[in-house]
Design a protein around this motif. Structure first.
Motif, PDB file in Angstrom:
ATOM      1  N   GLU A 171       2.965  11.507   8.754  1.00 37.83           N
ATOM      2  CA  GLU A 171       3.497  12.511   8.356  1.00 37.83           C
ATOM      3  C   GLU A 171       3.008  13.416   8.973  1.00 37.83           C
ATOM      4  O   GLU A 171       4.016  14.761   9.542  1.00 37.83           O
ATOM      5  CB  GLU A 171       2.757  12.466   5.928  1.00 37.83           C
TER       6      GLU A 171
ATOM      7  N   TRP B  67       3.436   4.317  -0.295  1.00 38.46           N
ATOM      8  CA  TRP B  67       2.977   5.861  -0.912  1.00 38.46           C
ATOM      9  C   TRP B  67       3.033   5.722  -2.457  1.00 38.46           C
ATOM     10  O   TRP B  67       1.670   6.427  -2.768  1.00 38.46           O
ATOM     11  CB  TRP B  67       3.960   5.561  -0.575  1.00 38.46           C
ATOM     12  N   SER B  68       3.341   4.852  -3.242  1.00 36.81           N
ATOM     13  CA  SER B  68       3.132   5.165  -4.720  1.00 36.81           C
ATOM     14  C   SER B  68       1.612   4.808  -4.852  1.00 36.81           C
ATOM     15  O   SER B  68       1.180   5.818  -5.836  1.00 36.81           O
ATOM     16  CB  SER B  68       3.946   3.609  -5.443  1.00 36.81           C
TER      17      SER B  68
ATOM     18  N   ALA C 299      -0.696   6.778   6.820  1.00 32.93           N
ATOM     19  CA  ALA C 299       0.087   7.692   6.462  1.00 32.93           C
ATOM     20  C   ALA C 299       0.571   9.041   6.753  1.00 32.93           C
ATOM     21  O   ALA C 299       1.382  10.035   7.550  1.00 32.93           O
ATOM     22  CB  ALA C 299       0.105   7.798   4.690  1.00 32.93           C
TER      23      ALA C 299
ATOM     24  N   HIS D  81      -0.562   7.867  -4.009  1.00 30.19           N
ATOM     25  CA  HIS D  81      -0.527   9.389  -4.760  1.00 30.19           C
ATOM     26  C   HIS D  81      -0.635   9.380  -5.881  1.00 30.19           C
ATOM     27  O   HIS D  81       0.255   9.622  -6.791  1.00 30.19           O
ATOM     28  CB  HIS D  81       1.210   9.143  -3.921  1.00 30.19           C
TER      29      HIS D  81
ATOM     30  N   ASP E 144       6.548   0.652   2.917  1.00 35.06           N
ATOM     31  CA  ASP E 144       6.219   2.207   2.910  1.00 35.06           C
ATOM     32  C   ASP E 144       6.626   2.634   1.092  1.00 35.06           C
ATOM     33  O   ASP E 144       5.428   3.370   0.948  1.00 35.06           O
ATOM     34  CB  ASP E 144       6.827   3.059   3.828  1.00 35.06           C
TER      35      ASP E 144
ATOM     36  N   GLY F 261       9.934  11.995   0.506  1.00 36.84           N
ATOM     37  CA  GLY F 261       9.352  11.059   2.702  1.00 36.84           C
ATOM     38  C   GLY F 261       9.855   9.793   2.401  1.00 36.84           C
ATOM     39  O   GLY F 261      10.519   9.735   4.159  1.00 36.84           O
TER      40      GLY F 261
ATOM     41  N   LEU G 169       8.822  10.901  -3.852  1.00 37.16           N
ATOM     42  CA  LEU G 169       8.542   9.065  -2.169  1.00 37.16           C
ATOM     43  C   LEU G 169      10.103   9.428  -1.707  1.00 37.16           C
ATOM     44  O   LEU G 169       9.975   9.020  -0.738  1.00 37.16           O
ATOM     45  CB  LEU G 169       8.512   8.283  -3.897  1.00 37.16           C
TER      46      LEU G 169
ATOM     47  N   HIS H 135      -4.454   2.192   5.509  1.00 34.85           N
ATOM     48  CA  HIS H 135      -2.929   2.631   4.624  1.00 34.85           C
ATOM     49  C   HIS H 135      -3.018   4.124   5.068  1.00 34.85           C
ATOM     50  O   HIS H 135      -2.184   5.329   5.344  1.00 34.85           O
ATOM     51  CB  HIS H 135      -1.889   2.304   3.317  1.00 34.85           C
TER      52      HIS H 135
END
Lengths: 478, 478
Positions: B309, A102-103, B305, A106, A98, A243, A240, B301
Motif C-alpha cells: 500500500e 485484508w479482511s 500490506a 481490517h 490478498d 484495494g 476491500l 502480513h
C-alpha cells in the motif's frame, strides 16, 4: 479452500404474506442463483440510510443522511466490462489470498459457527466475513436514483409512523393471522392509550433494490426499519474492492476510482451521536439490544468503536432478557439499565418471533417503548417496515396521504414493484402459471431466506384455498 | 474467560552455551514469573531497529532507523503509579472486553492453534494475539538510552559481519559442538571461498533488554539479527494501550499521552522499501521466507500490506523447501523464485535447526546466499547474532576493534550484562551456588524458552564435567 464468498445480504424468515414482482433476469444477487457454495462474483444493491427527526427542538428539520453500498458504472446499456468467470485462475487465487489477508487485518470478520464461544466472546473463533471478491458493475443512473430515494423514503416512514389509525387499520387482517405482528400492534395500542409521544425519532434504515433488466427499472424489494445489518462490514467491503482493484484492476479492466465511497458506518454513527446529543445527558449511554449469541457482532462493534472514538459516546450491550432483569423505569420515564441512564435504545434484535422466546423479552420491549429513551426504531417505525404496509403504500392515492411533493411521490412510485396479498386469487393464479415472475416475501423481518415461488408452486396449489395462517404454518413445518 | 493475556516476547530454544547475569528483581517481563496463564500486567523491553548499509552507492551512509516498543515514565526512582492488582474487577472486565474488540477490529491477531488450517490459510481460525492489558511504567531515561543504543548496535553488527576471521575464530569451538552453527559457518566459508561481497546490506534487528532494579542498569539480553518478530503486532499493542488509557486512564491514574509512539512496522517497511529501491528493478519482489505453518502470519502480513500500500512493493511468501524446488540462480547471480526476480530475501524462518528438516532447506539457504539478492540477514549478520559473538564482544578491548567512537563504545559496554561460557569453571561454580543470579541462554535463536538456572542447577551439577554437547543433549531430551 472450501470457504464461501458471497455478498452480505439481508434475508428473511420463511413466512409469507405479500407477493413481489420480479423477473428472473434481474441482475441483483439472489442466493439461490448460486447453488455451489464456492466462488461467487456478485453484488448487493442496498442503500443504508439514516433518519433523525427531532420534533420538540426543530419541528421541521429532517436530518436525513444517506449512504450507499455498491459500485457503479455509467450508463444503463453497458453490460459487465469483463467476463468474471473467464479470469485467469492464478490471478483469482492471488486476489482471494490478498482479500483474506485484508479482511483479517481490517476487521471484516464474523464469529465462526464451528467455534462455540464465537458468538459470545469477542476476539475468539473469528473468520473472515463472507464477501464478493469483486464489485459487480451497476448503472450509475440507478445508483444515483437509489441515493435520491433514501431521504424521501425516510420522510415517508416518519409520516406513516405518525398515522396510528393507518397502521392499525392496514395491519388489522395481519393481526389475526400473525401472532408476532399482533404483539407489536398490542404495544402500539398501549402507547396510543397512554398518549405516548416520541419527540425525537431516529431511523437507521436499509433499502434493498433489484435492477430489473427487462424494464431497466430499479425496483425496491423492501425497506428495513429495524436492525438493518452490515453498516459496519458493508463499507469495509467497498474498501476491500477498492484495494483489490488498485492492485489488480489493470489486469481486470476495472478502475478502483469507480468504486463509490461507502460511509455507511460513519453515517449511522453520526445519526446516533446526533440523537444522543439531542437527548442531552452526557452521562447517558446508547443501549445496543443484541441477541444472546451474535456471530455478526463485529458489524456492531464497529459502530460502538466509532461512537466511542469519534463522539465519546458509550454503548451498553444487553439482551432483551437482561433488559427485563436489569431495566427500570424512573417516574419521569427515564430508562435505566445496569445502573446507567439510556439515551437511545438501538435494536439489533427484536424483529422476529424467535427473538422473543418468553414473556420476559416482550416485557423488555414494552418497558423500553414506555420510556423516554429514543428508540431506534420506535414500535411505529418498526410496523411501517412490514410488507403489508409496503403493499398498502403501493396502492393508488395512498402515498398522497403522506407526502406533499408530487415529484417525490412519482420517484417513489417508479421504484415500487407490484405487490399483492395472497387474498387476490387472480394474481395467485397468475403466479402459479408463471412462478418465475414472482418472489414470495414474508410479512416481517429476519430469519433464513426468501421463498421463491418457482419452487413453492406445488405446495401453493395444494393450500391455495386454505387460510393464510394455514398456508404459513404449512411452510414453517417443512 | 479462560483466555491468556501476555506481552509478545521473543523466546529461545532449550540449548545453552552462554551465561547471562541477571538479578531476580529485574523488572522486565519473564514468562516463568507468571505461572498462572490468566491475567498479567507487564511489559516487554524490546527495541526494534532497522539498519541498511549500501556500500557501492553510498559507502559511508548508514540509514539506521530505530523504533521502540514500550511505555515510559520519567525518572528512575518512581515506582509504578498504580497497584495493577488492586484495580476494580468490573473495570478490568470492561477493559478486557474493549481490548478484545479492539484487537479483532484492528488486526491484532494470530492463528488459533486449535484450528488446523489457521497457520496455513489467512482469514480462518483467528484469535486475538496475546497482549498485556496495560503498559508497565518504565523509566524514560532508560527508554531513551535503549533508543540511543540502537544505531550503535547496528553499526557494530555491520562492522563485525565484515570481519570474517573474527566470526570464524570466535565460533570455532561452537562449531564443534553445535551442528547447526556448523552448517551456517560452512555457508559462510563457501561465500569467503568465492569472494562473495554483499554491497547492499539490510538488517532488521530487535534488541531485548532487562532493567536491573538493584543496579538501576539497562542490560541487554540479546540482539536478534534474524527473523525478529512482532514489528507488525507490537505497534498495535501500543495503539491498544493508548486507546484503553484514553477511555480508562483517568480511573487508573495513567495518561495515554505518555505511551510513546511505536512505528516499528512502518520503520521496518521503510527500510525494506529503501533496500528494494537500491536493488533497482521495479519488477523485482521481496521474498518472505516463511515456515510451512505460521500462526504468527498476521504480524508478517502487516509488513506485506504496508509494503504494497505504501510503496507498491510486492512480497512473495515461500518456504525454504519451496525455494529449493522453485528457485533458480541466473548466470549473473539474479535469484528467480516462482518466475519472479527477487530483490530482497527477508527471513522469517531459518534461525533454528527445526527449520531445516532436510537437505532441501539447506540447499535453499545456500542458493539464496549465493545470489545477488539483498539478504535480510546475510549469513554474516546471522552469525553476528549468536550469543557466542555477544560474549566475545563483551571481552576487554574487543569493541575497540570494530568501533572508533569512544563514547559509543562506553554506551554499549554500559548495557552489557556479564556473559560467560560454560568453559569457565569458576563462574559455573558460582552459578550453582547462586542460581537466582544467572540465566542460561542458548547459543542461537528461536524455539521455546529460556533456561532458568534456578531450576536447572541439579541437572547442571550432574553434567558439569561432561562436554558441552552432552550437556545440551541432556536438556534437549528432557
Amino acid at each position: 479452500m472450501g470457504t464461501s464468498y458471497s455478498s452480505c445480504y439481508h434475508s428473511t424468515t420463511l413466512s409469507t404474506h405479500s407477493l413481489l414482482l420480479s423477473h428472473p433476469k434481474a441482475s441483483a444477487f439472489h442466493p439461490s442463483r448460486f447453488p455451489n457454495p464456492s466462488f461467487k462474483f456478485h453484488f448487493t444493491n442496498q442503500i443504508h440510510q439514516t433518519h433523525l427527526r427531532i420534533m420538540s427542538q426543530k419541528p421541521s428539520q429532517v436530518l436525513g443522511g444517506k449512504v450507499e453500498v455498491g459500485e457503479t458504472q455509467e450508463g444503463v446499456s453497458k453490460g459487465p466490462m469483463i467476463d468474471f468467470h473467464g479470469i485467469d485462475e492464478g490471478l483469482v487465487e492471488k486476489m482471494v489470498y490478498d482479500a483474506l489477508v485484508w479482511s483479517s487485518l481490517h476487521g471484516l470478520l464474523v464469529g465462526d459457527k464451528s467455534v462455540q464461544r464465537s458468538g459470545k466472546v469477542p476476539g475468539v473463533g473469528m473468520v473472515h466475513a463472507p464477501f464478493a471478491l469483486l464489485p459487480m458493475p451497476f448503472p450509475e443512473c440507478h445508483w444515483k436514483q437509489a441515493y435520491e430515494l433514501a431521504p424521501i423514503f425516510n420522510e415517508l416512514v416518519d409520516r406513516v409512523s405518525l398515522d396510528a389509525k393507518f397502521l392499525q387499520d392496514s395491519l388489522s387482517r395481519t393481526k389475526k393471522v400473525d401472532a408476532f405482528t399482533c404483539r407489536l400492534l398490542d404495544i402500539h395500542s398501549k402507547m396510543l392509550e397512554i398518549n405516548k409521544k416520541e419527540d425525537i425519532r431516529l431511523g437507521l434504515h436499509r433499502s434493498d433494490y433489484m435492477l430489473d433488466e427487462e424494464t431497466k427499472l430499479l425496483l425496491q424489494i423492501e425497506m428495513n426499519t429495524i436492525s438493518a445489518s452490515f453498516p459496519g462490514l458493508g463499507c469495509l467491503v467497498s474498501d476491500l474492492h477498492r484495494g483489490l482493484l488498485n492492485h489488480y484492476g489493470e489486469s481486470l479492466g476495472l478502475d478502483s476510482k469507480r468504486v463509490p465511497n461507502n460511509p455507511a458506518a460513519t453515517k449511522f454513527v453520526e445519526a446516533l451521536a446526533k440523537a444522543w446529543i439531542e437527548y442531552n445527558n452526557p452521562r447517558a449511554v446508547i443501549l445496543l439490544v443484541v441477541q444472546p449469541e451474535e456471530r455478526n457482532m463485529y458489524d456492531q462493534h464497529w459502530l460502538s468503536a466509532l461512537l466511542k472514538e469519534g463522539h465519546n459516546v458509550s454503548t451498553l450491550r444487553r439482551t432483551l432478557a437482561e433488559i427485563d432483569a436489569e431495566g427500570k423505569l424512573q417516574p419521569d420515564g427515564t430508562l435505566v439499565v445496569g445502573g446507567q441512564e439510556v439515551a437511545i435504545v438501538y435494536f439489533r434484535v427484536g424483529y422476529a418471533p424467535i427473538n422473543y422466546p418468553s414473556e420476559s423479552e416482550w416485557r423488555a420491549r414494552l418497558l423500553m417503548e414506555q420510556s423516554s429513551a429514543i428508540k431506534c426504531p420506535s414500535i411505529s417505525y418498526h410496523l411501517v417496515g412490514t410488507k403489508k404496509i409496503q403493499q398498502e403504500l403501493a396502492k393508488p392515492n395512498v402515498l398522497e396521504r403522506f407526502l406533499d411533493d408530487k415529484e417525490d411521490i412519482a420517484k417513489l412510485r417508479k421504484c415500487f414493484a407490484g405487490l399483492w396479498s395472497l387474498d387476490d386469487s387472480d394474481i395467485v393464479k397468475k403466479a402459479i402459471e408463471s412462478p418465475g415472475l414472482f418472489v414470495m416475501k414474508p410479512q416481517r423481518e429476519g430469519g433464513v431466506k426468501w421463498f421463491k415461488l418457482c419452487s413453492a408452486v406445488v405446495v401453493m396449489t395444494s393450500v391455495i384455498n386454505e387460510s393464510l395462517l394455514h398456508f404459513r404454518e404449512q411452510h414453517l413445518r417443512q
